[in-house]
Write an enzyme that holds these catalytic residues in place. Structure first.
Site, PDB file in Angstrom:
ATOM      1  N   PHE A   1       0.860  -1.187   0.000  1.00  0.00           N
ATOM      2  CA  PHE A   1       0.000   0.000   0.000  1.00  0.00           C
ATOM      3  C   PHE A   1       0.889   1.227   0.000  1.00  0.00           C
ATOM      4  CE2 PHE A   1      -2.552   3.404   1.733  1.00  0.00           C
ATOM      5  CZ  PHE A   1      -3.768   3.239   1.109  1.00  0.00           C
TER       6      PHE A   1
ATOM      7  N   ASP B   1       9.238   2.913   1.439  1.00  0.00           N
ATOM      8  CA  ASP B   1       8.038   3.597   1.923  1.00  0.00           C
ATOM      9  C   ASP B   1       7.994   3.409   3.437  1.00  0.00           C
ATOM     10  OD1 ASP B   1       5.506   4.242   2.823  1.00  0.00           O
ATOM     11  OD2 ASP B   1       4.460   3.377   1.098  1.00  0.00           O
TER      12      ASP B   1
ATOM     13  N   LYS C   1       2.720  10.373   8.288  1.00  0.00           N
ATOM     14  CA  LYS C   1       2.076   9.876   9.505  1.00  0.00           C
ATOM     15  C   LYS C   1       2.709  10.452  10.778  1.00  0.00           C
ATOM     16  CE  LYS C   1      -0.139   5.668   7.720  1.00  0.00           C
ATOM     17  NZ  LYS C   1      -1.532   6.053   7.969  1.00  0.00           N
TER      18      LYS C   1
END
Length: 399
Positions: free
Chosen positions: A135, A220, A249
């Site tokens: 993702f 990532d 985040k």
């Protein structure tokens, strides 16, 4: 007063939020409109690195709010300059690009990789390789780079030049990569894909294969970065250094910010006008992120994350010895996945809902994995109390 019903009345139905509406948070606790308290093991999906309303972040935001908020990237600003220096000093990187989210950070990383390949080798070198069940965001490009058709199908023609390998399968990647590959993008721990860590051998092989084929290695670290695993970034656990790294985040502790980190040699391919963002690197976000790094990037906090991981796992194993609901616990630091036994497959949402009713906020990582991503400074008392509520939810789950 607004209610949960207003979501269904006014918002696009891309989410199905819980029945309660949080209105106040302090540390690892949240209160809803009725004044009911919850312990937060979700952390805003691994975002609230210091919990809710940490004094250092509140102070940084309030102080910057009285100075300057936004000037765009026609100008620069002091918080952005200070944050970039801090990230460069703490990592392999020599340059930073600021944006607003993990998807934007990955978009920038992938665009940079293709630009480098185009400039150095020609238009034929454009392939992006990604893992099945990965993702990387929700833009049209990043959602297709993520190897999950449930997110990418149904939007018409897909971007070309994307192919997928099996995560942790060296042979699968070896068969796919070639001299037309611009980049390989990997999560050191697959987050949405089930909290599945990469093996050291796999990441090392990915690094060597990229070197062999003049491809760039992108990590990532949107979910794993900024202390989540007990290191500032997860690549440090593996001793494998990427060419490009994406972060978001936890970086802002709840304030929207993303960053792409890379080397000076690669960054030169993003010259003036090649890529951009209106809000990215704004003074408010960068001031908050700088204050967060002051707290998180310290031995006390990072060592504490590792200790709290061990505490979580020890308690979870005791709970599972009583109930036998989970087949494995995996992850690093305070990104923990509880994998359901086969006979309970597909029922993670039931446990999540029961936890909410018992005053505990948790996450899923697919239908078979319960995910915890609490504050990096959560106390052991809060861990224990949250797991007691988790135990009560499991009792009701087993009926």
């Amino acid at each position: 007063m607004s209610t949960r019903a207003d979501f269904d009345r006014y918002l696009v139905p891309t989410y199905a939020p819980a029945d309660f509406v949080p209105v106040l948070g302090a540390g690892s606790r949240v209160w809803d409109q009725a004044g009911r308290e919850y312990l937060d093991f979700a952390g805003g999906i691994a975002v609230n690195a210091l919990g809710h309303c940490h004094p250092a972040l509140v102070m940084a935001l309030e102080e910057q709010a009285t100075k300057i908020w936004h000037v765009s990237n026609v100008f620069t600003n002091e918080p952005a300059l200070l944050l970039a220096k801090r990230l460069v000093d703490a990592t392999f990187a020599e340059r930073a690009f600021f944006c607003n989210s993990g998807a934007e950070a990955n978009e920038a990383a992938l665009k940079l990789a293709r630009r480098v390949a185009h400039d150095r080798f020609g238009a034929h070198k454009h392939k992006i390789l990604s893992a099945f069940n990965s993702f990387h965001g929700r833009t049209l490009f990043t959602v297709n780079v993520g190897g999950q058709p449930k997110y990418s199908d149904g939007f018409g023609p897909k971007p070309e030049g994307i192919a997928y390998f099996e995560y942790n399968n060296i042979e699968s990647l070896t068969q796919l990569i070639d001299d037309d590959t611009a980049a390989v993008i990997l999560e050191p721990i697959q987050g949405e894909g089930g909290v599945l860590p990469a093996t050291p051998e796999f990441l090392q092989a990915a690094r060597e294969l990229c070197n062999k084929h003049n491809a760039l290695l992108i990590f990532d670290e949107v979910q794993t970065g900024v202390g989540r695993t007990g290191k500032l970034f997860a690549y440090e656990h593996y001793g494998v250094v990427p060419d490009i790294l994406s972060s978001a985040k936890s970086l802002g502790g709840g304030f929207p910010i993303g960053a792409m980190l890379t080397t000076a040699d690669l960054a030169q391919h993003f010259g003036v006008g090649v890529h951009g963002t209106t809000y990215g690197g704004n003074a408010l976000a960068c001031a908050v992120a700088g204050a967060l790094l002051d707290v998180v990037n310290s031995p006390e906090v990072l060592d504490g994350v590792i200790a709290k991981h061990q505490h979580f796992i020890k308690r979870l194993e005791l709970i599972n010895g009583q109930f036998g609901v989970f087949s494995a616990f995996r992850g690093m630091g305070l990104l923990i996945g509880c994998v359901l036994e086969e006979k309970y497959a597909g029922r993670a949402k039931e446990i999540l809902d029961l936890c909410s009713k018992n005053g505990l906020m948790i996450l899923m990582a697919g239908p078979n994995v319960i995910r915890f991503a609490p504050s990096l400074i959560i106390s052991e008392n809060d861990i224990d109390e949250g797991l007691a509520r988790f135990t009560e939810a499991l009792k009701k789950f087993l009926g």
